[in-house]
Structures are given as structure tokens and as C-alpha cells.
Design an enzyme around this catalytic site. Structure first.
Site, mmCIF file in Angstrom:
data_model
loop_
_atom_site.group_PDB
_atom_site.id
_atom_site.type_symbol
_atom_site.label_atom_id
_atom_site.label_comp_id
_atom_site.label_asym_id
_atom_site.label_seq_id
_atom_site.Cartn_x
_atom_site.Cartn_y
_atom_site.Cartn_z
ATOM 1 N N GLY A 1 0.818 -1.200 0.000
ATOM 2 C CA GLY A 1 0.000 0.000 0.000
ATOM 3 C C GLY A 1 0.853 1.251 0.000
ATOM 4 O O GLY A 1 1.949 1.275 0.539
ATOM 5 N N SER A 2 0.335 2.301 -0.624
ATOM 6 C CA SER A 2 1.030 3.592 -0.594
ATOM 7 C C SER A 2 0.766 4.264 0.746
ATOM 8 O O SER A 2 -0.049 3.816 1.542
ATOM 9 C CB SER A 2 0.552 4.464 -1.753
ATOM 10 N N HIS B 1 -0.348 1.574 9.797
ATOM 11 C CA HIS B 1 -1.595 1.998 9.164
ATOM 12 C C HIS B 1 -2.529 2.607 10.205
ATOM 13 O O HIS B 1 -3.707 2.840 9.934
ATOM 14 C CB HIS B 1 -2.297 0.809 8.495
ATOM 15 N N GLY C 1 17.857 46.518 15.969
ATOM 16 C CA GLY C 1 16.501 46.109 16.322
ATOM 17 C C GLY C 1 15.479 46.372 15.241
ATOM 18 O O GLY C 1 14.449 45.685 15.166
#
Length: 545
Positions: A58-59, A219, A466
Site C-alpha cells: 500500500g502507498s 496503518h 533592532g
């Protein structure tokens, strides 16, 4: 619905693969054109003369698996949808397009979908006459009684070992044996503060604030237990203890893997903790900290160890041409170089001056007494700490005055010393700004300028570094006219009058261009004096009375 950066969910994986290939550093990858529903990335420099290596799943675990395709590692990666195994046809397409006479090894993470789809594809390929072997990565030790340990980040290490063996020209049986040796030597365990955002779905919020979940799956599957801590040292000590339980005293490789959501800062801390744990004394090679096998944006990490042999060490150190691998490094002791320390304060000889002592005492006591009033004023237009900041600096100088350690009869040294003290004790930007002013003024006095000219020069340097200017609604709106009055010879009374006029003017300013007040709207600022300017007004008023 969860937020996710994408155009359409149905095109997410394909578009991500295209972006990866377009940005690949070696331009040696191509998308296999075998139909719109099959996503297989292959080496375009592959000649089928050696054993082919195929992995995937799975991606959502990027850079796995496409990031490991290239010379020295995988030949092809088969990509499914987010957290979904690729189809049998996709795996089979990869096999028949990259496998030569020496055969093909499938490297599979131990999840049911991957086992079934890769396994069936292997059997079909064998029936077609291809030589195919399959090895199963099961490195997760978070659930010790699980008969089917999951394959997690250690999978990347297996890709590396098998890739080296294949690149050496070994036979399919030898490559499979090297992969299985690496699998047997590898253990991983992970932990997360939160699950991941799956595109189009609500995020699981089961992990409460301040807690963490040991062994959360890649997952988002529930882990082994919930810990009542997010302390880096406690967590790494626990994970290191579990990993060390399965080790002997031999040398190991350690992979520190980001599951997607930890910052580089946090990963560096985790690496430090791991190397300082009892496990660390056996670490010979370090891979990471890096994202190798992720879980989308899961705020978590995993540690993987591999018991080293000479062969495994050589294989891990071998160079590769892939986009996602992090080169292994040999652990060396922390290196430090002896440097020369900066002197924090000038060496001065205390001296007396009744008039100067009176001025210093008046200024400091005024600021100390104003602490609560300035804090309340600042709470309306800032973060409520101006009084405490100025009081801290004044108290420090007052203490030195009472101790008789100030060079009261040497104005240039006195201003320089005050500048050093303020930089140490005053927090935020205020201490640095005041330190710049006093330090620069002290330098000008030493060069022969008058006190009023020196103070004006100090203010100029404060503004230079500053960035605030007259009219920006800061203390400069009171300091600038007060110092200008001194330069013009109007004395302390004239400076006090000018400071008050400048401070009063800030209450009419409905916007600020510097400091905390720059984030506020005009309704919040209208009618409220700028706290720093008001402090200047009160100091000059006290000096004039």
C-alpha cells in the site's frame, strides 16, 4: 473529513508517483505502461542479467517503496492505493517485465493482503516459467505473542541487504538466503503520539494529550499498550530495553525511522537518547534519523536493529543510487574542539562617585517599583512581562551597586558593564536591545564623546540592529526625544518633558510596527501607552525630581 493536500483522492497515488519520478536525483526510474489501473515503477537501466528484486504494498509509507528502486536495491516497486495491497495483476506485471533467467525475489511485509496478492502472483509467474522466490519481513516485536508479526521499518534494511547480494551477481537462492538471514537478524518497535490522517477519513483521536501508544501499526492500527508519557528519555529507554532483550553482546546496526510527523529536531533528540541507552553501546552502524518507512503524517517513530555479521555490515555500507535511502555511518565518539571562552564581563576595579551612584540608584529603584504597573500595562498590548523584565535588569545592577562592585568613577566602563549584565539577566529581545545601547554608548564615551552624544549613539545602534524607528510605537518614541533634549543642552528636566510627550504620543498610535503590539488591532492599542516608553517617561521624571 480530514484535511489532506491533494486534488482528487482517486488520483492521489498516481500523481504522487509522477512527482517522485520527475524529481528523482538519478533519473533512472520509469513508470511501467501496462494499463491505467496498475502502478509499477521500474529501473530503466535494468538489463535482466541479475536477480530482480520486487517489493511494494500500500502507498502512504513513502519513500517506501519507490524510493528504494535503483542501482543496489530494488528493481521494481508495486504500488497499491493508500494502505491497500496492490492487485495480483499489478505484481505479476512487475514480475514478467523485469525478470530474466536468474529469477526474481519478492520482498513482502507480513500483512494479509500483501501475502495473498504477492503470493498468488508468485505462483502464477512460476506457472508461466519464471523463477520466483518470496521472503516475508516480520520485524515488529511490539506484540511478542503475535503469531504473525508485522513487517515495518526493518523492511528497508532487507531491501538493502538483498539489493547488495543481487548486485554481486549471486543466484536467486543465494539472494533469498541473504534476505532471510537479514530478516532473522532484524527487530523493530515503534511508538506514536497520534495516528495518521488518511485522505478522506476522520483521524482517530484515541491517543490522549500527553500520552503515547507503544506499537501503533504503520496503518494506524492499535498498539500493544498506552503509555502515560511523551518524555523522550523514558520512551526511548523502554523501546531500547525491548530491543536489547532479543540481542546478544554483538554489534548491531540501528535504524532511527520517522513515521512522518516528527520534526528533525525531535528525531535528533531520539537518536541521541537511543545511542545513550544501554542498547547504544552495541551500535556499530547508524541509519538515520530519517523517514524511510512512514505512515503518512503519523507523529511517531520506530527503532530497528540488525545483528551484524561481516557480510551484513558490508552490504549496509555499500553505496546505492536510489532516492530514499539514508547511507549508514559508523558510530564515532562525540567530537569536541577546545575553544577560547568569551569573557562574559570586563575586568574592572570598583570606584566611588556619589553623583553617579545616585543616578544609578534612582533609575533602578524606579524600575523595580514599576514592575506590577508595567506588567499590567503590557498585558493589554503585549505579553505581560515588560515590568518583570525591566525589574530583573534593574535589580541586578542595584545589587552590584549595593555590593560596591561598580566602577562608578569610570562612566565608559560602567555603561559597558551594565550592558553585559542586562544581556544576561533580562529575557527576550529587551535585554539584548538595552545591552546594545549601553555597550555602544560606553564605547563612544571611551572615544571621548560626551555622555549625551554617547547615549544617542547607543540608541542609534539599538535602532540599527533592532529595526524599530521613531513612530513605530516602542520605547524609542520616548528615548529618542529624551536623548535629543540632552544633546540640545536642555538638561534632565527637558529630557523628562520630552520623554513624557513621546510616551503620551504612543497612546494615540493605533498601529505598531515592531514588538508584540504589531500583532494587535487598533482597538487594542488605542489609548494605551506603550509600556517601554512609559518606563522611560517615569525614569526621567524620577531623575528630574
Amino acid at each position: 473529513m480530514s484535511q489532506f493536500f491533494m486534488h482528487q483522492k482517486s488520483e492521489l497515488v498516481s500523481e504522487a508517483i509522477e512527482g517522485t519520478l520527475l524529481s528523482h536525483p538519478h533519473h533512472t526510474l520509469s513508470l511501467l505502461d501496462v494499463g491505467p489501473d496498475i502502478r509499477v515503477v521500474v529501473r530503466n537501466d535494468w538489463d535482466k542479467s541479475k536477480v530482480a528484486l520486487i517489493s511494494g504494498g500500500g502507498s502512504g509509507h513513502e519513500p517506501a517503496h519507490v524510493g528504494f528502486v535503483g542501482e543496489g536495491m530494488l528493481t521494481a516497486a508495486v504500488c497499491g492505493d493508500i494502505f491497500a495491497s496492490p492487485s495480483v495483476d499489478a505484481v505479476l506485471s512487475a514480475i514478467i517485465n523485469v525478470t530474466g533467467e536468474k529469477g526474481c525475489l519478492l520482498i513482502v511485509k507480513n500483512y494479509t493482503g500483501d501475502r495473498l496478492n504477492f503470493g498468488l502472483a508468485a505462483e502464477k509467474a512460476k506457472k508461466l516459467g519464471f523463477k520466483v522466490e518470496l521472503v516475508m519481513v516480520k520485524d515488529d516485536i511490539a506484540l511478542p505473542d503475535n503469531p504473525q508479526p508485522r513487517g515495518i521499518a526493518g523492511t528497508a534494511l532487507i531491501h538493502k541487504i538483498a539489493g547488495y547480494a543481487a548486485a554481486e551477481g549471486k543466484s536467486l537462492e543465494e539472494v533469498a538466503a541473504a534476505a532471510n538471514e537479514a530478516i532473522a537478524a532484524t527487530a523493530s518497535i515503534g511508538l506514536a503520539f497520534s495516528s495518521c490522517h488518511v485522505p478522506g477519513e476522520q483521524q482517530d483521536e484515541r491517543v490522549k494529550a500527553g500520552e503515547s501508544e507503544l506499537g501503533m501499526g504503520i496503518h494506524g492500527e492499535p498498539g500493544a499498550s498506552t503509555l502515560k508519557t511523551q518524555d523522550s528519555r523514558e520512551i526511548v529507554a523502554l523501546l531500547a530495553e525491548k530491543l536489547a532483550a532479543g540481542q546478544d553482546d554483538g554489534k548491531i546496526a540501528l535504524l532511527v525511522n520517522n513515521l512522518g510527523g516528527f520534526s528533525s529536531l525531535e528525531m535528533a533528540v531520539l537518536t541521541r537518547e537511543a545511542l545513550h541507552s544501554p542498547l547504544g553501546k552495541n551500535v556499530k552502524l547508524l541509519i538515520g534519523p530519517a523517514t524511510l518507512v512512514s505512515a503518512l503524517d503519523m507523529k511517531g517513530f520506530s527503532l530497528s536493529t540488525m545483528r551484524l555479521t561481516d557480510y551484513l555490515q558490508t552490504a549496509l555500507l555499500a553505496p546505492v543510487k536510489v532516492g530514499g535511502w539514508q547511507p549508514a555511518v559508523e558510530i564515532q565518539p562525540l567530537n569536541t574542539i577546545k575553544g577560547e571562552k568569551v569573557a562574559r564581563r570586563q575586568q574592572v576595579t570598583p570606584s566611588d562617585n556619589t553623583q553617579t551612584a545616585g543616578v544609578v540608584k534612582t533609575v533602578c529603584r524606579t524600575l523595580v517599583a514599576l514592575e506590577e504597573e508595567l506588567n499590567q500595562l503590557d498585558a493589554r498590548v503585549g505579553d505581560g512581562d515588560t515590568g518583570s523584565t525591566f525589574a530583573a535588569g534593574a535589580a541586578k545592577v542595584l545589587k552590584a551597586l549595593e555590593a560596591g562592585t561598580l566602577p562608578l568613577n569610570e562612566p565608559s566602563l560602567l555603561l559597558t558593564l551594565i550592558g553585559e549584565e542586562l544581556a544576561v539577566v533580562m529575557g527576550g529581545s529587551s535585554g539584548v536591545l538595552m545591552s546594545i545601547m549601553f555597550t555602544a554608548a560606553g564605547q563612544k564615551l571611551e572615544e571621548g564623546e560626551s555622555l549625551s552624544q554617547a547615549l544617542s549613539w547607543g540608541l542609534d545602534r539599538m535602532q540599527h540592529y533592532g529595526g524599530a524607528k521613531l513612530g513605530h510605537r516602542t520605547m524609542i518614541d520616548a528615548l529618542h526625544p529624551a536623548f535629543a533634549a540632552l544633546v540640545a543642552g536642555k538638561g534632565v528636566a527637558g529630557a523628562a518633558s520630552a520623554a513624557k510627550e513621546g510616551a503620551d504620543e504612543t497612546a494615540k498610535m493605533t498601529s505598531a510596527q515592531a514588538g508584540r503590539s504589531s500583532y494587535l488591532n487598533k482597538e487594542s492599542l488605542n489609548g494605551v501607552k506603550e509600556p517601554g516608553a512609559y518606563a522611560v517617561e517615569r525614569v526621567f521624571s524620577a531623575l528630574a525630581s
